[in-house]
Design an enzyme around this catalytic site. Structure first.
Site, mmCIF file in Angstrom:
data_model
loop_
_atom_site.group_PDB
_atom_site.id
_atom_site.type_symbol
_atom_site.label_atom_id
_atom_site.label_comp_id
_atom_site.label_asym_id
_atom_site.label_seq_id
_atom_site.Cartn_x
_atom_site.Cartn_y
_atom_site.Cartn_z
ATOM 1 N N HIS A 20 34.254 -44.351 46.173
ATOM 2 C CA HIS A 20 34.708 -44.090 44.814
ATOM 3 C C HIS A 20 33.535 -44.133 43.839
ATOM 4 C CE1 HIS A 20 37.274 -45.282 41.139
ATOM 5 N NE2 HIS A 20 37.252 -43.968 41.273
ATOM 6 N N ASP A 28 21.603 -24.600 42.750
ATOM 7 C CA ASP A 28 21.089 -23.256 43.014
ATOM 8 C C ASP A 28 19.685 -23.340 43.607
ATOM 9 O OD1 ASP A 28 19.349 -23.717 40.820
ATOM 10 O OD2 ASP A 28 20.698 -22.703 39.422
ATOM 11 N N HIS A 99 21.147 -29.496 30.658
ATOM 12 C CA HIS A 99 20.559 -29.245 31.976
ATOM 13 C C HIS A 99 19.531 -30.327 32.314
ATOM 14 C CE1 HIS A 99 19.462 -26.973 35.487
ATOM 15 N NE2 HIS A 99 18.210 -26.815 35.082
ATOM 16 N N TYR A 121 21.962 -21.828 36.046
ATOM 17 C CA TYR A 121 22.770 -23.028 35.808
ATOM 18 C C TYR A 121 23.947 -23.169 36.770
ATOM 19 C CZ TYR A 121 19.858 -22.912 31.709
ATOM 20 O OH TYR A 121 18.768 -22.867 30.878
ATOM 21 N N SER A 122 23.776 -22.687 37.983
ATOM 22 C CA SER A 122 24.807 -22.844 39.016
ATOM 23 C C SER A 122 24.576 -24.162 39.748
ATOM 24 C CB SER A 122 24.771 -21.662 39.981
ATOM 25 O OG SER A 122 25.149 -20.480 39.325
ATOM 26 N N ASN A 123 24.816 -25.230 39.015
ATOM 27 C CA ASN A 123 24.600 -26.586 39.512
ATOM 28 C C ASN A 123 25.776 -27.453 39.087
ATOM 29 O OD1 ASN A 123 21.734 -26.012 40.253
ATOM 30 N ND2 ASN A 123 21.548 -25.783 38.041
#
Length: 132
Positions: A20, A28, A99, A121-123
């Site tokens: 948890h 990316d 970011h 920004y594909s994170n």
């Protein structure tokens, strides 16, 4: 040999070991991985596997209570954001940070999974929930 679920042994181990509030990042091609943080590099070629493909695998196999995204995705990659948000259950909290903050948060994740994604920004940082 497993016939379903996460077949990649490193990805499966990370998912299996999450407690948890533990976190894992899916990133990316260009996302830096802090020294000392486990890096699972899945990138085969530019664009493969995609961010969404890897995200789908984790969303199918772990309970996610919260996600962190770079605020910059809203303006610079709205289509990726739109697709991503449709995959989340209604009870998942979505938190937007800069970011730079997201990159700093990666110092505390269990692993960074590098995809072949080559869009900005594909994170995402996934925070594990608890099934109680």
């Amino acid at each position: 040999m497993k016939k379903e679920g996460i077949l990649n042994s490193e990805l499966a181990k990370i998912a299996d070991d999450l407690g948890h509030t533990d976190q894992v990042c899916i990133g990316d091609l260009g996302l830096p991985v802090p020294s000392g943080v486990k890096k699972i590099d899945l990138a085969l070629t530019r664009g493969k596997p995609t961010f969404q493909e890897v995200l789908d695998i984790y969303l199918e196999n772990i309970l996610v209570e919260k996600i962190y995204l770079a605020d910059e995705i809203k303006e610079n990659n709205p289509e990726q954001l739109k697709i991503l948000l449709t995959k989340l259950s209604a009870d998942v909290e979505v938190v937007f940070v800069s970011h730079e903050t997201l990159k700093l948060m990666n110092h505390d994740v269990k692993a960074v999974v590098r995809t072949g994604e080559n869009t900005p920004y594909s994170n995402i940082i996934l925070q594990s929930g608890v099934a109680l």
